[in-house]
Design a protein around this motif. Sequence first.
Motif, PDB file in Angstrom:
ATOM      1  N   GLN A   1       3.646   8.749   6.549  1.00 51.38           N
ATOM      2  CA  GLN A   1       4.698   9.806   6.903  1.00 51.38           C
ATOM      3  C   GLN A   1       4.493  10.653   7.878  1.00 51.38           C
ATOM      4  OE1 GLN A   1       6.502  11.067   3.301  1.00 51.38           O
ATOM      5  NE2 GLN A   1       7.677   9.054   3.081  1.00 51.38           N
ATOM      6  N   ASN A   2       2.957  11.575   7.620  1.00 55.00           N
ATOM      7  CA  ASN A   2       2.748  12.692   8.503  1.00 55.00           C
ATOM      8  C   ASN A   2       2.576  12.250   9.772  1.00 55.00           C
ATOM      9  OD1 ASN A   2       3.130  14.662   6.444  1.00 55.00           O
ATOM     10  ND2 ASN A   2       1.147  14.270   5.767  1.00 55.00           N
ATOM     11  N   LYS A   3       1.834  10.913  10.055  1.00 49.36           N
ATOM     12  CA  LYS A   3       1.488  10.381  11.258  1.00 49.36           C
ATOM     13  C   LYS A   3       2.523   9.978  11.974  1.00 49.36           C
ATOM     14  CE  LYS A   3      -3.456   8.964   9.492  1.00 49.36           C
ATOM     15  NZ  LYS A   3      -4.228   7.866   9.706  1.00 49.36           N
ATOM     16  N   LEU A   4       3.413   9.393  11.229  1.00 46.39           N
ATOM     17  CA  LEU A   4       4.548   8.897  12.044  1.00 46.39           C
ATOM     18  C   LEU A   4       5.522   9.887  12.504  1.00 46.39           C
ATOM     19  CD1 LEU A   4       6.317   6.297  12.607  1.00 46.39           C
ATOM     20  CD2 LEU A   4       7.656   6.578  10.404  1.00 46.39           C
ATOM     21  N   ASN A   5       5.597  11.042  11.749  1.00 48.50           N
ATOM     22  CA  ASN A   5       6.315  12.284  12.276  1.00 48.50           C
ATOM     23  C   ASN A   5       5.672  12.942  13.435  1.00 48.50           C
ATOM     24  OD1 ASN A   5       8.467  12.100  10.391  1.00 48.50           O
ATOM     25  ND2 ASN A   5       7.302  13.257   8.812  1.00 48.50           N
ATOM     26  N   GLU A   6       4.292  12.986  13.393  1.00 53.15           N
ATOM     27  CA  GLU A   6       3.722  13.455  14.568  1.00 53.15           C
ATOM     28  C   GLU A   6       3.945  12.723  15.715  1.00 53.15           C
ATOM     29  OE1 GLU A   6      -0.403  14.174  13.451  1.00 53.15           O
ATOM     30  OE2 GLU A   6       0.083  15.656  12.184  1.00 53.15           O
TER      31      GLU A   6
ATOM     32  N   LYS B   1       0.881  -1.125   0.042  1.00 58.16           N
ATOM     33  CA  LYS B   1       0.180   0.219   0.205  1.00 58.16           C
ATOM     34  C   LYS B   1       0.832   1.139   0.010  1.00 58.16           C
ATOM     35  CE  LYS B   1      -4.333  -2.044   2.195  1.00 58.16           C
ATOM     36  NZ  LYS B   1      -5.142  -1.739   3.439  1.00 58.16           N
ATOM     37  N   LEU B   2       2.084   1.270   0.413  1.00 57.91           N
ATOM     38  CA  LEU B   2       2.976   2.316   0.414  1.00 57.91           C
ATOM     39  C   LEU B   2       3.284   2.742  -1.117  1.00 57.91           C
ATOM     40  CD1 LEU B   2       5.430   1.375   3.281  1.00 57.91           C
ATOM     41  CD2 LEU B   2       3.529   3.151   3.497  1.00 57.91           C
ATOM     42  N   GLU B   3       2.974   2.021  -1.956  1.00 63.35           N
ATOM     43  CA  GLU B   3       3.339   2.598  -3.207  1.00 63.35           C
ATOM     44  C   GLU B   3       2.328   3.413  -3.867  1.00 63.35           C
ATOM     45  OE1 GLU B   3       3.025  -1.127  -5.801  1.00 63.35           O
ATOM     46  OE2 GLU B   3       5.138  -1.892  -4.926  1.00 63.35           O
ATOM     47  N   ASN B   4       1.323   3.552  -3.024  1.00 66.51           N
ATOM     48  CA  ASN B   4       0.321   4.513  -3.161  1.00 66.51           C
ATOM     49  C   ASN B   4       0.701   5.972  -2.559  1.00 66.51           C
ATOM     50  OD1 ASN B   4      -2.052   6.110  -3.853  1.00 66.51           O
ATOM     51  ND2 ASN B   4      -3.534   4.874  -2.953  1.00 66.51           N
ATOM     52  N   ASP B   5       0.743   6.852  -3.548  1.00 62.46           N
ATOM     53  CA  ASP B   5       1.367   8.202  -3.051  1.00 62.46           C
ATOM     54  C   ASP B   5       0.455   8.842  -2.011  1.00 62.46           C
ATOM     55  OD1 ASP B   5       3.368   7.922  -4.918  1.00 62.46           O
ATOM     56  OD2 ASP B   5       2.403   8.836  -6.250  1.00 62.46           O
ATOM     57  N   TYR B   6      -0.558   8.790  -2.122  1.00 61.78           N
ATOM     58  CA  TYR B   6      -1.511   9.372  -0.962  1.00 61.78           C
ATOM     59  C   TYR B   6      -1.554   8.462   0.329  1.00 61.78           C
ATOM     60  CZ  TYR B   6      -5.724  10.513   1.598  1.00 61.78           C
ATOM     61  OH  TYR B   6      -6.744  11.087   2.546  1.00 61.78           O
ATOM     62  N   ILE B   7      -1.377   7.348   0.184  1.00 63.11           N
ATOM     63  CA  ILE B   7      -1.235   6.372   1.531  1.00 63.11           C
ATOM     64  C   ILE B   7       0.195   6.675   2.418  1.00 63.11           C
ATOM     65  CG2 ILE B   7      -1.065   4.299   2.663  1.00 63.11           C
ATOM     66  CD1 ILE B   7      -3.367   3.277   0.418  1.00 63.11           C
ATOM     67  N   ARG B   8       1.182   6.704   1.196  1.00 68.75           N
ATOM     68  CA  ARG B   8       2.411   6.723   1.959  1.00 68.75           C
ATOM     69  C   ARG B   8       2.618   8.540   2.378  1.00 68.75           C
ATOM     70  NH1 ARG B   8       4.572   6.133  -2.686  1.00 68.75           N
ATOM     71  NH2 ARG B   8       5.313   8.341  -3.132  1.00 68.75           N
ATOM     72  N   ASN B   9       1.947   9.384   1.757  1.00 70.97           N
ATOM     73  CA  ASN B   9       2.080  10.712   2.705  1.00 70.97           C
ATOM     74  C   ASN B   9       1.424  10.685   3.917  1.00 70.97           C
ATOM     75  OD1 ASN B   9       3.921  11.730   0.343  1.00 70.97           O
ATOM     76  ND2 ASN B   9       2.078  12.179  -0.907  1.00 70.97           N
TER      77      ASN B   9
ATOM     78  N   TRP C   1      11.774   3.318  24.456  1.00 72.67           N
ATOM     79  CA  TRP C   1      11.930   2.605  23.222  1.00 72.67           C
ATOM     80  C   TRP C   1      10.504   1.474  23.067  1.00 72.67           C
ATOM     81  CZ3 TRP C   1      12.931   2.049  18.443  1.00 72.67           C
ATOM     82  CH2 TRP C   1      12.759   0.978  17.808  1.00 72.67           C
ATOM     83  N   ASN C   2      10.282   1.062  24.219  1.00 69.78           N
ATOM     84  CA  ASN C   2       9.135   0.029  24.083  1.00 69.78           C
ATOM     85  C   ASN C   2       7.924   0.795  23.951  1.00 69.78           C
ATOM     86  OD1 ASN C   2      10.865  -2.170  24.823  1.00 69.78           O
ATOM     87  ND2 ASN C   2      10.845  -1.759  26.969  1.00 69.78           N
ATOM     88  N   ASN C   3       7.633   1.913  24.463  1.00 68.56           N
ATOM     89  CA  ASN C   3       6.540   2.548  24.446  1.00 68.56           C
ATOM     90  C   ASN C   3       6.276   2.787  22.790  1.00 68.56           C
ATOM     91  OD1 ASN C   3       5.730   2.290  26.933  1.00 68.56           O
ATOM     92  ND2 ASN C   3       6.825   4.018  27.749  1.00 68.56           N
ATOM     93  N   THR C   4       7.536   3.477  22.206  1.00 67.66           N
ATOM     94  CA  THR C   4       7.607   3.963  21.017  1.00 67.66           C
ATOM     95  C   THR C   4       7.557   2.913  19.979  1.00 67.66           C
ATOM     96  OG1 THR C   4       8.949   5.888  21.632  1.00 67.66           O
ATOM     97  CG2 THR C   4       8.930   5.413  19.403  1.00 67.66           C
ATOM     98  N   ALA C   5       7.771   1.625  20.345  1.00 67.66           N
ATOM     99  CA  ALA C   5       7.887   0.739  19.220  1.00 67.66           C
ATOM    100  C   ALA C   5       6.326   0.280  19.361  1.00 67.66           C
ATOM    101  CB  ALA C   5       8.566  -0.508  19.751  1.00 67.66           C
ATOM    102  N   ASP C   6       5.626   0.209  20.478  1.00 65.32           N
ATOM    103  CA  ASP C   6       4.144  -0.089  20.629  1.00 65.32           C
ATOM    104  C   ASP C   6       3.313   0.995  19.476  1.00 65.32           C
ATOM    105  OD1 ASP C   6       4.698  -2.478  22.237  1.00 65.32           O
ATOM    106  OD2 ASP C   6       4.701  -1.484  24.024  1.00 65.32           O
ATOM    107  N   LYS C   7       3.545   2.037  19.768  1.00 63.69           N
ATOM    108  CA  LYS C   7       2.944   2.986  19.275  1.00 63.69           C
ATOM    109  C   LYS C   7       3.006   2.727  17.799  1.00 63.69           C
ATOM    110  CE  LYS C   7       2.686   6.435  22.869  1.00 63.69           C
ATOM    111  NZ  LYS C   7       3.231   7.912  23.358  1.00 63.69           N
ATOM    112  N   ILE C   8       4.371   2.621  17.485  1.00 62.00           N
ATOM    113  CA  ILE C   8       4.503   2.262  15.645  1.00 62.00           C
ATOM    114  C   ILE C   8       3.859   1.441  15.248  1.00 62.00           C
ATOM    115  CG2 ILE C   8       6.252   2.165  13.941  1.00 62.00           C
ATOM    116  CD1 ILE C   8       8.277   3.752  16.003  1.00 62.00           C
TER     117      ILE C   8
END
Length: 445
Positions: free
Chosen positions: A149-154, A138-146, A169-176
């Motif tokens: 990326q925005n959600k991951l940066n936030e 699904k990351l090949e779709n430009d809309y889904i990829r952008n 690190w454990n909390n961040t890995a679970d959230k990701i």
Amino acid sequence: MTKKHDINIIMGDFNAKVGKEETTNVTGKFGLGDRNERENRLVQFCQEEEFIIGNTYYKLSERRLYTWKSPQDGMRNIIRNQIDYILINKRFKSSMIRAKTLPGADVPSDHNLLLATIRSRLTSRKTKQKKSHIDIQKLENDYIRNDFQNKLNELLTSCNTGENPIEWWNNTADKIRILTTNTLGTRINVAKEKWMNDEILNLMNERRKYRNINIDEYKRRNKEIRDKIRDARNQWMGKQCEDIERLEKLHDSFNLHRKLKEICNLRRYNTINTLYDTNDKVITDENEKRNIWVQYVHELFKDDSRDWSDSTTNNSSSIKQQHRSCNNQAIKTAARELRVTNNSSSIKQQHRSCNNQAIKTAARELRVTNNSSSIKQQHRSCNNQAIKTAARELRVTNFIKKFFLVLVESFSTCEYFILQQIILNNNNQNQVSETRESDCVENFS
């Protein structure tokens, strides 16, 4: 082709005589007779497909080895050969326990019955549960990829870095992990082909519902799936060609060839280690193989196109001169080294003689010191004895003097004169004895 974990057995009449010569990982050394031309093709097939000839690995009598008897065979002319074999894949070589022939079997054929005992351990295959994977396509779709990326940066900016690093690190890995599953989703059916997508897989699941129920709808779905497959394959192939062109511009030959192998699905075939001589006979001995390679390299780099007669004579004369000069230099260096060794040997001899003389003088001095010490000890003993005798005589004279003082008071004058003469005689004797002792001491010293 069968699978690797399956037992593959090939048996029959191959009309090939393997013989007693051993070929590594193909034949044993307990065959029968001599080899023929067809044996080369059989050995080559076994090497390519990783098979072994099972009935050549067991030491038996010749009666249990031959599989065919010629019509001309008789008591005086025995013609019996081993041309029937049982082939088994090399992975299950240990499964074959024994192999032999039964010449007394009631079989209407000129071939003997070939019997092999195979024992294999069968285990039940455990079915693995299908794991859900994150749908990365699904990351090949430009809309889904952008959006991802925005959600991951936030998420990364909102994380508090003041906590313990391990807890952070454990909390961040679970959230990701939660973010990826919610945004991209998971998939269970993993496509075998790289160009397959979820749309085609969903259409296949819908087509399966109309099988043997509605043939027209099934055909329509099938045509739609074939069109989707054609478009997806062409799109995937166009993307791969763009990657190949990009790697070629970067002059990255390693990744370029790896990409080509992935696209063409190339696999490495087994190499054949068979060598033949000039008479097309298979060579199994290691020394013969080495000689064949030496002969091949010699013929490969041999060049008879030019006449090297003049150049070789000139080169030979120059080489001889250089050799002579080298020999002269070698002789000079050898003579120099010989002189050095002779000098070193003479120095060693002188050093040894000096050491011997020093040892002799040290021994002589040691003996002198020992003699002087013994003389001193004797002198001390003599002095002690003389002192003891003098002391003894002094004690006697003192006693005599005291005795005379007592007698002077008691005796008369005549007696006094007599005693005085006696004392004078005694004093003379004492003086004589002292002079003798002094003379002895002086003579001894």
